[in-house]
Structures are given as structure tokens and as C-alpha cells.
Design an enzyme around this catalytic site. Structure first.
Site: not given
Length: 954
Positions: A557, A560, A634
């Protein structure tokens, strides 16, 4: 006398030009074993002095350029191919232009300017660099590291279309004439690969913040003349209204720029955002006529009107996770038109912005243009292919083959924002088994550690008292477990200290005492995966604390990396650098690639024959070689968010990375759904939204549900007797019956560089109508998927591509292609069409993918056109397929002779089903069969032992 001078001057010019051309032919280029190096005669102040044309293959050309006289050698992060320099090519100089020819391509290179153009061997132009402005360089220095900002521009005909660029959330499809910023962000995955309908793709080998289209930054609204509600020039009227309906502040604002943590400090001090409303109203006057490209950045409920027209219908995004939406407006110079932005923040701190590009000519806006903030050299690969599959195959030839994921990964995964205890996750899986709902993977999301131990990788013993038993219980129920691991470490954890001691942690977040959102907030940072030592230590920590329990898969997760949500890009770069390889400005977009490398190679180093599987929130070119899928982050739980996933998934697939998924139902939930009561309109809509999303999600490469409360398990969405429950379960079971088809397609992804989620333009390029169809796609070669993304819709428009016939999957009726129809879409069904000539293998009803592997397979032949399919089988859990241990069974339907050929089996592997029963069902115009009824139909039985069989259509 003046005439004599003119003649002499002309002769002098001719002589100089001749000398220049002579000089070109002698010194302007150099042939090497792998290509050509050119030093153009004419070099603009910001142009390229050296251009290298490297022949990678007959279909792939690499182009490097620099404003220096020498080329630098660097190791690419995305390219894995070892260039063997054995590709044959010819070079001929004609009038100052080099003609470089391979067995498939002709490249022309001007010795005068360095401009390149690419042709097929029939002389058809494929791509041409723009004359006079094709390359530009500007020196840049960051943190002591030097490089260049640069751009590359190509010409583009009016009928060209562009796809790829990763996964973005503005619901854009064909990028011709559009602009896209390439950076990583939660819900935004940037991949610098673009595919054209003109039989080529461009792989841009750069890792920094980049742009497609307009190379400039969006301008503030202050570029226009702005007038407030009273007609006074200087800004729009900004009205800040509290939840009680009182005006807190009213002021003129010439910029709407509250897009990140730094800029929101400019809001009126102490304004209470909860349940508030802010409007910007007035008039806007353009300084020039033309089409303005606007970018809306928003969280909360937002709409925009221009000149009395709603150019942005109300959109919503949760306060902590904004989105970007783009629109265009035609404005006339000197004409004032009304404008209004209406914003309801829907929470505490929130974000809003509205900016615009000034007009450019259609020709300039339509060009293929790429810009990057920092790199050592301009470096791109031209990939030619007769179709988009061939282009993507070239991309994977360069960046690495996609693996075959473990078979269970193609089944259903259940997840929620998190299971808080061991009993919750095991109990949820048990409920699926009790209800006989198929499932293969259950996911343990974040926060399984003690509150202040993020990054320890250790389970909180109070909530997870026996992790080994938890894993054993999951495995005993014939399921697997995926676990969330962030590259984030609180500074008090032992893992942080071990990484930090070796210089493997980014320092800025700790130095600035940045606290996260947990409880009172804890200080930590992310590790630097650009260091080989850091990657190895990161894996060792995961292995010691998690993998030893028998964990099956990894959820990587925030890759980025999201060190501080909603920070500006400039501060984000400061937080994740410098890296072990250089400035974070230069390596801004590739964190997820390096992080995936750590886990893939880490696991294979200890279990070399167990298939790795990663799910990551970010991605980059080459990700597919690390057994990695990407999900769309998300996203919100709105119909517009569901619609945006169709274009997001199709463009991501056309970016060369085959495995993509999404949170079925969306992740971030509107409050009205959180509080919806039985019998309410909101609960009805919530159930329909999830039903439609599950229908869509059945036909994407990976099938998974996830989200914040309300829980996404089907038995929490609706009771058993509700049509939502029944429909979701029915589609789940259909997915599992299709497993022989799906797993065979997965085999083609590896062996043939195939793509599972296929925009119509991939298979029907001859049909110009499909180039802009953004809400239909093929799932494998046979199934055309048409999601329903409007509340209450019971029909939707569907285009049936021409030159073939189509079967309505739900009633079996045949329809001719080349027409647009209104397809029925009752609550329980999503329009689904099957291409004539398809041969689809169906398995039995199962509850997990390894169940009943030796059961009869039903071969359903959709007659009307010739067709073929190849069944692929292997052991499902290991890498023996890389060693040739697998089998395939070719299937062929001959429409003229009305004969199905089950070909000779090729290959074998341990545990292979050597004697298999096929049950053949024929569907025709005169014998329609619904996909729901096929499981009950007994067809012709064929006992197959590996030798060829011929089955005649009765």
C-alpha cells in the site's frame, strides 16, 4: 555592380551549403554495431547536439538525445532486455538524410536538423518529429544533482488516437488533444507509455514528473479578467457560509487554489468547514478566443457553471482524498460570461482548485508531446506493431514478461478497510464457506500491529493472539491470505532503527516531526527502495515477521510513496529524497517499481518455485515482471467513480501492464450510505450500486471487493432473499464457472504477451467507431462487457462492432454487428455479448479455484463465424511453466464444415488430468442458449485422452 554582388553572394551561399552537406556526409554521423550517432549541423540553443538511434529489433528503435557532444551510459530502471547488437540494418545517405532500414521499418534522420521520421516498408508514415521544435533541453540542478528538463514533440494527423499513460480518474479515454500530468497519487497511476491507432507506441524512459500534451503548468484564474457579483474587476465573489447559514466571510478572490496542505492556509482563518458551503461567483473575460482546458481539483460536493451551463455536474470525493476532473470551454476574447463554482466541503480540512490552460491551435494541441522535469538524457523507444497486441508485446520485450499469477489469484477476494481481530478475519471466511459462496483470498489490511508500532510487521497479540493458527485456519478452509505491508516505519520501531542505521530511511519527515493521522499522531518515514541493501533488509524484516507464518500474498500500500497525504508535489519530493540513485526529482515516479522488486526477488530468493503475488497502489512501466497487479486506489462510492474505472482499467491495460483491479463498491463512502436505514432510498441505491459494481467487477482481471464501512461482504450488503444478494452471488458463481477460460487467458498473457481487459480498439481496429467507445470492452477474446453505471437504468446503449455477429449472453439470440442497440439491463443482469466464433470452456460450480480440477469441462461453441481457442493448464502454484511444464489443448471451430476440432494436447506437467471429459454445447441462431442456462444443458460427450477429436455440429 549590385547585380554582380547578388550573383557572387548567391554563389557563396551555394558553396557554403555544399560544404555543409559534404561535411554532413563525412563527420555528422557515426555508425556503430547497434545503430547510428548523429551530431546535427543545425542545433538550436536549447536543442540536441547528439542523437543516438539504436536498433533494438526489427520493430523497435531506441532514440537518445542530449545537448552535450557525448552520450552518458546509465542503467535503466524499466528496461530489462539485453541488446545483442545482432539486428541487421542498412544505412544509406540521400541528400543529407540517412535512411536506416530494418526488416520491418525505415527510419529517416536529417543530418542537418536531427529530425527523425518512422515509416513501414511500404512507405507509409508512422510517426514524424515536429519540424523545428522536436526537442528542447533546459539545465536543472536539484540537491547537487544535475540533469535536464526536456520535451519531445511529434506531428499527429487528425484521425490519430492515443491510449495508455497509466490509470487516471478524470474519466478520459482517447487522449488525442488532451493533457495529462504524469505523477503518482492515491487513485492515480502514471505509466509513460502511449499507444497510437497508427500502429506504434512510445515508451518514454524517464522517471520524473512528466506531462503529456501541453508542456506548461496550468494557469491560475487570474489569467482572465475577473469580475465579482457587483461587476467590479479584480476577482470573483467568494462567499463562505457556515452550517447555520450565516455568511462567515465574503471577499474577492482572483485565484481558486487550495489544493494542498500548504495552500489551504490561505482560507479565511478559523472558518468552520463542517457542513459549510463556499461559492465563487461573478464573470470571466478571456484574453483571447479559443478552447480553454480547465482542471478542477476537488473534495466534497462540487459543481461548476459557465455561461449558464453546468459544465461539471455535481461530483463528490471524500475530504482527505481529492480528485481531478477536466473540462473544456469555448470562450471569446473580450466577452464576459457568468461563472460559478459551488462547493460543499463535506468534512473538516478539504481541498479545491480551478485552473486553466490558455488556447492552442487544434494542430498544436493535437500533437503527441511529452515533457519531463528531470533526466540525464531524453530517451524513448519507438515500438511498431501491426496491431496493439504486437505493440504491447514489444513493450514487454523491453520491460519484462508478465508472469502467470497463482491460480487462486483469479478467484474472488474479500477485504474490508480492515479486519480488527483474528476472529473477525477467520469468522468472515467461515461465513463464506457456510453460505457456499465461492472465495479464494481473504485480506488482512493495515493496523494489525500495536498502535505505535507501524512498520514493526508484528501482530498485536491482544487482537491476533495466535497468528500461526489464524493462517492454518484460513488454509484449512481452502483459502489464501494477503496482508498489507507499507514501506512506512515509525521511528521508535526496531525495523526503522535497523534501516536508519544503514542510511536506508528518508530523513525529512522525521526531521520535520510530521505526524500521521493515528490517535495523537506518530512520527515516521518511508524507506529508500532504490538501494539494493535497503530492498534486501526490507524483505528480510517481512520474512522474519510475516512470511514465516505461511503468508500467501502481499498488499504493498501507499507505494506512490504517500509519506504525507495532500502535500504539494514540491514538498513530496523533499520528503522522499535524496534517493540512493540521485535526486527524488529525477526518480519521483518509480518508487513502486523498486519496492515491488524488493518483495518479488526477496520471496523468490527463499522460495524460488512458489509464485509471488503483489498488489500495489501505484505502478510504473515494467511492473508486470514482478508478479504485480495494481488497483485503482481509494476511489469514491459514486456512480461517476464506477464509470471512471472503465476508462481507468482499459487505459491501464493498454499501458502494457495486464493485471488491474479496483475496490468493488468504491472505498470512500458518502455519509448517507453509512447511516442508511432499511427501507430508505439511500440503502436501495447503495445495494444497486454494489450490485452493478459486482457485475462489472466479475469481468476484470482480478475480482475483489474492498472498502470502508458499510462492510462489503455480500451478506452485509443485503439479506439472502434480496435481489442484490442473489445477483452478486450469481455473478460470483459465473466467474468461477468461467475459470477454465480465465486461467487459459492468463496463460496467453505470459506466453503470447496477451491482454485480458481489452478496449474494443484492440480487436476491432478496422471499425473507426470503436476508437472513442469508453464504456465497453472485451474480457479475453470472447466476452464483450457493457457495465451499467447509472442509478435506476434498466437499459443501456451498446455498440456491436461490425464484420462479425454477436450473441446476447442472457438470451442467446444472435445479432449482426455494425449497429447500436438499446440493450436490456434489468437489475439482475448487466449487458454481456459473446462474439460469434467463440469457444468458451466452462467448469463446474466450485467454491475455490483448486476444487474439482479433474471435473468435465463444458465447451460452448458460439457458431456463425470461424473461431479458435486454446485451453491452458499447469500446476497453478509454482514456476514450472517457465521450464516448459504445462499443457495446452487447441480448439478450432470450422463454420463451413460445422466441425469442432479438439486438437492434440501439447506438453505435460505433474498432476495433469490425462483423461478428460468434454461436454460440447453448440449455440446458433436457431438454437439460442443463455449463459445462465448453459450449466444445466447436457451436450455431446467427448472423452479426451490427448489425441485429436472431431465433433460434428448435429
Amino acid at each position: 555592380m549590385s547585380k554582380l554582388r547578388t550573383v557572387i553572394k548567391r554563389l557563396y551561399v551555394i558553396m557554403v551549403v555544399g560544404l555543409v552537406l559534404f561535411s554532413c556526409s563525412k563527420t555528422a554521423y557515426k555508425r556503430t554495431p547497434e545503430g547510428i550517432i548523429i551530431h546535427p549541423v543545425e542545433v538550436a540553443k536549447d536543442g540536441a547536439k547528439s542523437i543516438k538511434i539504436q536498433i533494438v529489433s526489427d520493430d523497435i528503435i531506441r532514440v537518445k538525445a542530449t545537448p552535450e557532444m557525448t552520450m552518458k551510459e546509465r542503467e535503466s530502471l524499466i528496461i530489462v532486455k539485453e541488446f545483442d547488437n545482432k539486428v541487421k540494418f542498412d544505412v544509406v545517405e540521400q541528400e543529407g538524410v540517412l535512411h536506416i532500414k530494418t526488416a520491418k521499418l525505415l527510419v529517416k534522420a536529417s543530418l542537418q536538423t536531427g529530425e527523425l521520421s518512422f515509416y513501414d516498408l511500404k512507405g507509409n508514415a508512422l510517426l514524424e518529429e515536429s519540424s523545428g521544435s522536436h526537442k528542447k533541453f533546459k539545465p536543472i540542478e536539484v540537491d547537487g544533482y544535475t540533469g535536464y528538463t526536456f520535451e519531445q514533440v511529434f506531428e499527429s494527423p487528425d484521425d490519430e488516437a492515443f491510449y495508455g499513460l497509466g490509470q487516471h480518474q478524470s474519466d478520459e479515454w482517447n487522449y488525442k488533444g488532451k493533457n495529462e500530468e504524469l505523477y503518482q497519487y492515491n487513485t492515480k497511476v502514471s505509466v509513460p507509455f502511449v499507444v497510437s491507432n497508427k500502429k506504434y507506441g512510445i515508451l518514454w524512459d524517464n522517471y520524473s514528473y512528466s506531462r503529456f500534451g501541453n508542456p506548461n503548468d496550468y494557469g491560475q484564474l487570474s489569467q482572465f479578467k475577473l469580475f465579482n457579483n457587483e461587476g467590479v474587476e479584480g476577482g470573483l465573489t467568494a462567499t463562505y457560509t457556515t452550517a447555520e447559514g450565516k455568511i462567515f466571510a465574503q471577499q474577492n478572490e482572483a485565484e481558486i487554489d487550495y489544493e494542498h496542505l500548504e495552500s489551504i492556509k490561505n482560507f479565511p482563518a478559523n472558518f468552520p468547514f463542517n457542513n459549510s458551503r463556499i461559492t465563487w461567483e461573478g464573470e470571466i473575460e478571456a484574453p483571447e478566443s479559443g478552447i480553454y482546458h480547465f482542471k478542477l481539483y476537488y473534495a466534497g460536493y462540487t459543481s461548476v457553471e459557465v455561461d449558464g451551463k453546468e459544465v461539471v455536474e455535481e461530483r463528490w470525493r471524500t475530504a482527505w482524498n481529492p480528485n481531478t476532473y477536466k473540462f473544456t470551454v469555448q470562450l471569446e476574447k473580450g466577452k464576459r460570461v457568468p461563472i460559478k463554482l459551488d462547493w460543499k466541503p463535506d468534512g473538516g480540512i478539504s481541498y479545491i482548485g480551478l485552473k486553466a490552460f490558455s488556447p492552442r491551435s487544434d494542430k498544436e494541441q493535437g500533437k503527441l508531446a511529452l515533457w519531463s522535469e528531470m533526466g540525464q538524457e531524453l530517451d524513448y523507444y519507438f515500438i511498431h506493431g501491426e496491431n496493439m497486441d504486437k505493440i504491447i508485446s514489444g513493450y514487454r520485450q523491453l520491460t519484462g514478461k508478465a508472469t502467470i499469477l497463482p491460480r487462486w489469484a483469479y478467484g474472488f477476494w474479500q477485504s474490508r478497510e480492515r479486519y480488527k481481530t483474528q476472529d473477525e478475519i477467520v469468522g468472515t471466511l467461515g461465513e463464506f464457506r457456510k453460505r457456499h459462496i465461492p472465495i479464494d483470498n481473504i485480506v488482512q489490511d493495515w493496523s494489525y500491529w500495536e498502535e505505535d508500532q507501524w512498520g514493526s510487521h508484528e501482530f498485536d497479540a491482544k487482537r491476533f493472539p495466535d497468528v500461526q493458527k489464524m493462517m492454518d485456519d484460513i488454509h484449512e478452509m481452502n483459502a489464501r491470505c494477503m496482508i498489507s505491508v507499507w514501506p512506512k516505519f515509525y521511528h521508535n520501531t526496531d525495523n526503522y532503527k535497523a534501516l536508519d542505521a544503514r542510511g536506508y530511511m528518508y530523513q525529512r519527515a522525521v526531521q520535520d516531526s510530521i505526524r500521521d493521522w493515528i490517535s495523537q499522531g506518530y512520527i515516521g518515514s518511508f524507506y529508500d527502495p532504490y538501494s539494493q541493501g535497503a530492498r534486501e533488509l526490507f524483505w528480510d524484516q517481512m520474512k522474519e515477521n510475516i512470511y514465516e507464518y505461511g503468508m500467501d500474498a502481499w498488499w504493498m500500500d501507499a507505494s506512490e510513496p504517500d509519506i504525507l497525504s495532500n502535500a504539494s508535489i514540491e514538498y513530496r519530493k523533499e520528503l522522499c529524497g535524496p534517493t540512493a540513485l540521485g535526486s527524488s526529482t529525477e526518480f519521483f515516479n518509480t518508487y513502486s517499481l523498486a519496492n515491488a522488486d524488493a518483495i518479488y526477488n526477496g520471496q523468490r530468493s527463499v522460495d524460488p518455485n512458489k509464485r509471488v503475488f503483489l498488489l500495489t497502489r501505484s505502478g510504473f512501466a515494467g511492473l508486470q515482471r514482478y508478479a504485480t497487479a495494481t488497483w485503482s486506489g481509494d476511489i469514491g462510492t459514486r456512480w461517476e467513480d464506477m464509470k471512471a474505472q472503465i476508462t481507468a482499467g482499459m487505459n491501464f491495460a493498454l499501458s502494457g501492464i495486464p493485471y488491474w483491479t479496483m475496490d468493488i463498491g468504491g472505498f470512500c463512502v458518502e455519509k448517507r450510505y453509512e447511516t442508511a436505514k432499511e427501507g430508505s432510498k439511500d440503502l436501495d441505491e447503495w445495494r444497486e450500486l454494489n450490485t452493478r459494481w459486482y457485475q462489472f467487477g466479475t469481468f476484470v482481471p482480478l475480482y475483489r471487493a474492498h472498502g470502508q464501512y458499510p462492510y462489503r461482504e455480500v451478506f452485509h450488503i443485503a439479506p439472502e432473499n434480496h435481489k442484490a444478494y442473489k445477483t452478486i452471488v450469481a455473478y460470483n458463481k459465473l466467474r468461477y464457472r468461467l475459470m477454465p477460460y480465465i486461467y487459459s487467458v492468463a496463460g496467453h498473457v505470459y506466453f503470447n504477451d496477451y491482454t485480458m481487459m481489452r478496449a474494443l480498439v484492440m480487436d476491432f481496429a478496422h471499425d473507426k467507431k470503436v476508437e472513442n467507445i469508453d464504456d465497453q470492452y472485451m474480457f479475453g477474446p470472447s466476452l464483450m462487457v457493457c457495465p451499467v453505471y447509472e442509478y435506476g437504468a434498466r437499459k443501456r446503449e451498446v455498440y456491436l462492432p461490425k464484420d462479425t455477429k454477436w450473441y446476447n449472453a442472457h438470451n442467446g439470440r444472435m445479432l449482426p454487428g455494425g449497429q447500436t442497440i438499446m440493450a436490456d439491463a434489468p437489475y439482475e443482469q448487466m449487458p454481456l455479448f459473446i462474439k460469434a466464433g467463440s469457444i468458451i470452456p466452462f467448469g463446474p460450480e466450485i467454491e475455490y479455484t483448486d476444487q474439482k480440477l479433474d471435473a468435465p469441462i463444458k465447451l460452448v461453441v458460439y457458431t456463425g463465424e470461424d473461431g479458435a481457442f486454446e485451453i491452458y493448464e499447469d500446476e497453478g502454484l509454482n514456476y514450472n511453466y517457465e521450464k516448459g511444464l504445462f499443457c495446452s489443448i487447441p480448439l478450432k471451430w470450422d463454420q463451413t464444415n460445422r466441425t469442432l476440432t479438439i486438437g492434440e494436447r501439447k506438453g505435460e506437467y505433474e498432476g495433469m488430468v490425462k483423461e478428460r471429459q468434454f461436454n460440447i454445447v453448440f449455440v446458433s441462431e436457431n438454437s439460442p442458449r443463455s449463459i445462465e442456462a448453459i450449466k444445466e444443458i447436457d451436450g455431446q460427450v467427448a472423452n479426451y485422452t490427448g489425441d485429436q477429436l472431431l465433433i460434428q455440429f448435429p
